[in-house]
Each structure stands twice: as C-alpha cells, then as structure tokens.
Design a protein around this motif. Structure first.
Motif, PDB file in Angstrom:
ATOM      1  N   ASN A  61      37.638  38.944  27.977  1.00 37.19           N
ATOM      2  CA  ASN A  61      38.803  38.335  27.324  1.00 37.19           C
ATOM      3  C   ASN A  61      40.069  39.167  27.461  1.00 37.19           C
ATOM      4  O   ASN A  61      41.169  38.618  27.491  1.00 37.19           O
ATOM      5  CB  ASN A  61      38.502  38.114  25.841  1.00 37.19           C
ATOM      6  CG  ASN A  61      39.584  37.333  25.131  1.00 37.19           C
ATOM      7  OD1 ASN A  61      39.843  36.185  25.460  1.00 37.19           O
ATOM      8  ND2 ASN A  61      40.236  37.975  24.158  1.00 37.19           N
ATOM      9  N   PHE A  62      39.910  40.463  27.532  1.00 41.51           N
ATOM     10  CA  PHE A  62      41.046  41.373  27.647  1.00 41.51           C
ATOM     11  C   PHE A  62      41.013  42.009  29.038  1.00 41.51           C
ATOM     12  O   PHE A  62      40.035  42.661  29.393  1.00 41.51           O
ATOM     13  CB  PHE A  62      40.982  42.463  26.568  1.00 41.51           C
ATOM     14  CG  PHE A  62      40.838  41.926  25.176  1.00 41.51           C
ATOM     15  CD1 PHE A  62      41.936  41.450  24.476  1.00 41.51           C
ATOM     16  CD2 PHE A  62      39.595  41.885  24.558  1.00 41.51           C
ATOM     17  CE1 PHE A  62      41.798  40.954  23.194  1.00 41.51           C
ATOM     18  CE2 PHE A  62      39.442  41.393  23.273  1.00 41.51           C
ATOM     19  CZ  PHE A  62      40.554  40.927  22.587  1.00 41.51           C
ATOM     20  N   TYR A  63      42.092  41.814  29.793  1.00 46.63           N
ATOM     21  CA  TYR A  63      42.149  42.302  31.170  1.00 46.63           C
ATOM     22  C   TYR A  63      43.283  43.314  31.259  1.00 46.63           C
ATOM     23  O   TYR A  63      44.454  42.976  31.025  1.00 46.63           O
ATOM     24  CB  TYR A  63      42.384  41.140  32.127  1.00 46.63           C
ATOM     25  CG  TYR A  63      41.307  40.077  32.040  1.00 46.63           C
ATOM     26  CD1 TYR A  63      40.159  40.154  32.816  1.00 46.63           C
ATOM     27  CD2 TYR A  63      41.428  39.017  31.139  1.00 46.63           C
ATOM     28  CE1 TYR A  63      39.151  39.190  32.710  1.00 46.63           C
ATOM     29  CE2 TYR A  63      40.435  38.059  31.025  1.00 46.63           C
ATOM     30  CZ  TYR A  63      39.305  38.150  31.812  1.00 46.63           C
ATOM     31  OH  TYR A  63      38.312  37.202  31.698  1.00 46.63           O
ATOM     32  N   PHE A  64      42.909  44.557  31.607  1.00 45.89           N
ATOM     33  CA  PHE A  64      43.876  45.650  31.571  1.00 45.89           C
ATOM     34  C   PHE A  64      44.011  46.279  32.948  1.00 45.89           C
ATOM     35  O   PHE A  64      43.018  46.540  33.630  1.00 45.89           O
ATOM     36  CB  PHE A  64      43.438  46.710  30.559  1.00 45.89           C
ATOM     37  CG  PHE A  64      44.387  47.859  30.442  1.00 45.89           C
ATOM     38  CD1 PHE A  64      45.630  47.687  29.856  1.00 45.89           C
ATOM     39  CD2 PHE A  64      44.042  49.112  30.922  1.00 45.89           C
ATOM     40  CE1 PHE A  64      46.524  48.738  29.758  1.00 45.89           C
ATOM     41  CE2 PHE A  64      44.921  50.179  30.817  1.00 45.89           C
ATOM     42  CZ  PHE A  64      46.165  49.987  30.234  1.00 45.89           C
ATOM     43  N   ALA A  65      45.258  46.508  33.353  1.00 42.32           N
ATOM     44  CA  ALA A  65      45.516  47.093  34.667  1.00 42.32           C
ATOM     45  C   ALA A  65      46.832  47.856  34.627  1.00 42.32           C
ATOM     46  O   ALA A  65      47.623  47.738  33.682  1.00 42.32           O
ATOM     47  CB  ALA A  65      45.565  46.007  35.740  1.00 42.32           C
ATOM     48  N   THR A  66      47.063  48.626  35.683  1.00 46.24           N
ATOM     49  CA  THR A  66      48.355  49.282  35.877  1.00 46.24           C
ATOM     50  C   THR A  66      49.066  48.575  37.011  1.00 46.24           C
ATOM     51  O   THR A  66      48.511  48.384  38.098  1.00 46.24           O
ATOM     52  CB  THR A  66      48.186  50.773  36.213  1.00 46.24           C
ATOM     53  OG1 THR A  66      47.454  51.416  35.162  1.00 46.24           O
ATOM     54  CG2 THR A  66      49.541  51.448  36.358  1.00 46.24           C
ATOM     55  N   LEU A  67      50.305  48.162  36.734  1.00 43.31           N
ATOM     56  CA  LEU A  67      51.118  47.496  37.741  1.00 43.31           C
ATOM     57  C   LEU A  67      51.993  48.523  38.471  1.00 43.31           C
ATOM     58  O   LEU A  67      52.016  49.708  38.121  1.00 43.31           O
ATOM     59  CB  LEU A  67      52.024  46.448  37.075  1.00 43.31           C
ATOM     60  CG  LEU A  67      51.341  45.365  36.236  1.00 43.31           C
ATOM     61  CD1 LEU A  67      52.399  44.470  35.597  1.00 43.31           C
ATOM     62  CD2 LEU A  67      50.378  44.540  37.073  1.00 43.31           C
ATOM     63  N   LYS A  68      52.690  48.042  39.468  1.00 41.04           N
ATOM     64  CA  LYS A  68      53.636  48.888  40.176  1.00 41.04           C
ATOM     65  C   LYS A  68      54.669  49.443  39.208  1.00 41.04           C
ATOM     66  O   LYS A  68      54.908  48.889  38.145  1.00 41.04           O
ATOM     67  CB  LYS A  68      54.331  48.071  41.271  1.00 41.04           C
ATOM     68  CG  LYS A  68      53.368  47.535  42.326  1.00 41.04           C
ATOM     69  CD  LYS A  68      54.063  46.591  43.289  1.00 41.04           C
ATOM     70  CE  LYS A  68      53.082  46.018  44.305  1.00 41.04           C
ATOM     71  NZ  LYS A  68      53.734  45.070  45.242  1.00 41.04           N
TER      72      LYS A  68
END
Length: 297
Positions: A83-90
């Motif tokens: 349900n929770f999607y976590f990432a680092t963007l540019k």
C-alpha cells in the motif's frame, strides 16, 4: 434499478441500499472521473481492446512503470504492506505513494492499519529527512478511514494543529461543528517541503489528508481537484432488514469552507493519466514536483 434512480437524487457519493443478504439493491452512480473520460475516448479509437476497463488498467500499469523506470533512482521502489510505495526521485527527492486508507493488513482492523502506518513511517522518515523534499502521491487513493489519514499526518507536524471541523447532521440540521485536531506522533517527524499530487479519484479519507496538508507550511498541492466525497457513512437498518447508508456529516476546512462535491483545490492543474504523456513516458506532475522541490540541474 429503481432504487439506484432514487438514491441518485440524493447526490451523495456514499449513499447505498443493501438487502438482508448483503446484496446491493441501489447505490450512487459513480461520476465519470476526468481521467476516466479521457481514457474512454482513447479506448474508442483503439481496436486492440474490446472492453474499456482492461484498457484503463493497462494504462494505469504503464503509468506506474513510467514512475519507476523514468524518475526513480536506480529504478528501486520499497513496498510496505502492498500500500505504501517509497522511492528516491531525481534531485534527491523522496516519493511516497499511498494507495488506500483502509484494508492493507491481514488482520483488517483499525489497530493493525494504524500499526502499519507507524511501522512504515518510522522506517522511511529518517531517509526522507536526508532528502530535499517529499512528494506524496494520492492520485490513486480512493479513501478509507480518517484515522489512517490522521496517523499519517501526525508524522508531518510537530505541534498540535487544528486542521478543520466536522458537523454531524441531525434531523436535517447540522449540529455545531467540532474541531478536528491533529497530534504529532511523538517520534521523529518530517517538517521539510512537501508537494502532494492529487486527482479527481482522490476521495474520502484521502481528502482528509489533503485537508490537513493545506494547513501545513511549505506544502503545495498540484494535479486535479479531489473528488469531493468527505463525509462518513451513517448506516440505518430499515424495518425489513435492509441497510441504508447515507452521508451525515459536513467537513469544513480551517477557513470554514465545505469542499463536498467540488474537492480540495490545487495550485496547479495537471491532468492525471494523460494519454499523450503516457505515450511519451512522462508524468508531468512528477516532473513539476521535482522542479518545485529540488535544486535545478
């Protein structure tokens, strides 16, 4: 069908009528969302799909892949509770997509949902605090329970904060509004800049989170105005055993404005699931959020 016709006269996004066996006899006819209309028009021109919803689902998955493949660092996304999607963007910007405010644990209980929020936020907040900003993506979030929204917000404030008010309608008249207060989580919080992404599909409890974010400093909301379906549902059992559900509350923001039916406004309008953008492998809202939050290259 006659029950649905009657219920649609109520103009209540939460209205429904269910019989004693749990079968839905009538409910509100869903509004065709702006992005659904765009996809519907594109589908009519595409001979590869006989039915609409496979076409919609395919483009939704394409949109998901565009974010991962074109905007995240190392194409890496951490998933919590499906349900929770976590990432680092540019540009060293954190990205958190939240798909629902309900039903994302095996226990399927309020306690387990709140525990899942705590577990997720306590894991990702240290990483967010090392980045230039946070994008919260609520564009695919159709709601759930306000408790989850308030728990998420509690990690984004460091002071007790009034985020609005709620009035219950009794005998056709709203009672005096009761303030909605947000209490900080008590552990590490993220207090830096936020850009929230919203669509016309952002509804109900997800809109409560948006309403809370409007009271927060260093926060911008872009995308499409939200759905405008705020109220909780009041269930009433009829003499024959049927169950009638109706909205019975009025939510007001901190300025006393009711956003029912019109939704939370945005500072910049950017359409969600735009066919031409998907074809180009772009998410214009993500790109705008990166520009707002991060240092330019």
């Amino acid at each position: 069908d006659i029950f649905s016709i009657i219920i649609n006269q109520v103009r209540d996004g939460h209205a429904s009528l269910v019989d004693s066996d749990g079968d839905v006899l009538g409910d509100i006819e869903p509004r065709l969302l702006a992005y659904e209309y765009r996809l519907q028009q594109a589908w009519k021109q595409d001979s590869n799909y006989r039915y609409l919803w496979p076409f919609v689902n395919e483009h939704f998955h394409q949109w998901e892949n565009i974010i991962v493949n074109n905007y995240t660092v190392d194409k890496k996304v951490d998933t919590y509770y499906d349900n929770f999607y976590f990432a680092t963007l540019k540009n060293n910007i954190s990205y958190l997509r939240i798909d629902s405010m309900i039903g994302f644990t095996k226990d399927d209980s309020y306690e387990s949902w709140l525990n899942a929020v705590d577990d997720t936020m306590e894991k990702i907040i240290p990483f967010i605090n090392q980045t230039n900003g946070l994008v919260i993506d609520l564009r695919s979030n159709g709601g759930g329970t306000d408790l989850v929204s308030l728990q998420l917000l509690s990690y984004l404030f460091d002071n007790k904060t009034r985020i609005g008010a709620k009035a219950t309608v009794v005998h056709g008249q709203p009672e005096p509004p009761k303030d909605i207060w947000l209490f900080p989580a008590g552990s590490a919080a993220y207090l830096g800049p936020i850009v929230a992404l919203t669509s016309q599909g952002t509804a109900s409890a997800a809109e409560i989170m948006l309403m809370g974010l409007t009271t927060r400093e260093k926060t911008t909301i872009i995308g499409e105005p939200s759905n405008g379906s705020f109220s909780d549902i009041l269930p009433k059992q009829l003499p024959n055993g049927w169950l009638l559900g109706l909205s019975h509350q009025v939510y007001l923001d901190v300025n006393g404005i009711d956003h029912e039916e019109v939704g939370i406004p945005v500072s910049e309008y950017i359409p969600f699931l735009n066919i031409e953008d998907i074809k180009k492998g772009k998410d214009i809202a993500i790109e705008r959020a990166i520009k707002l939050l991060g240092p330019n290259d």
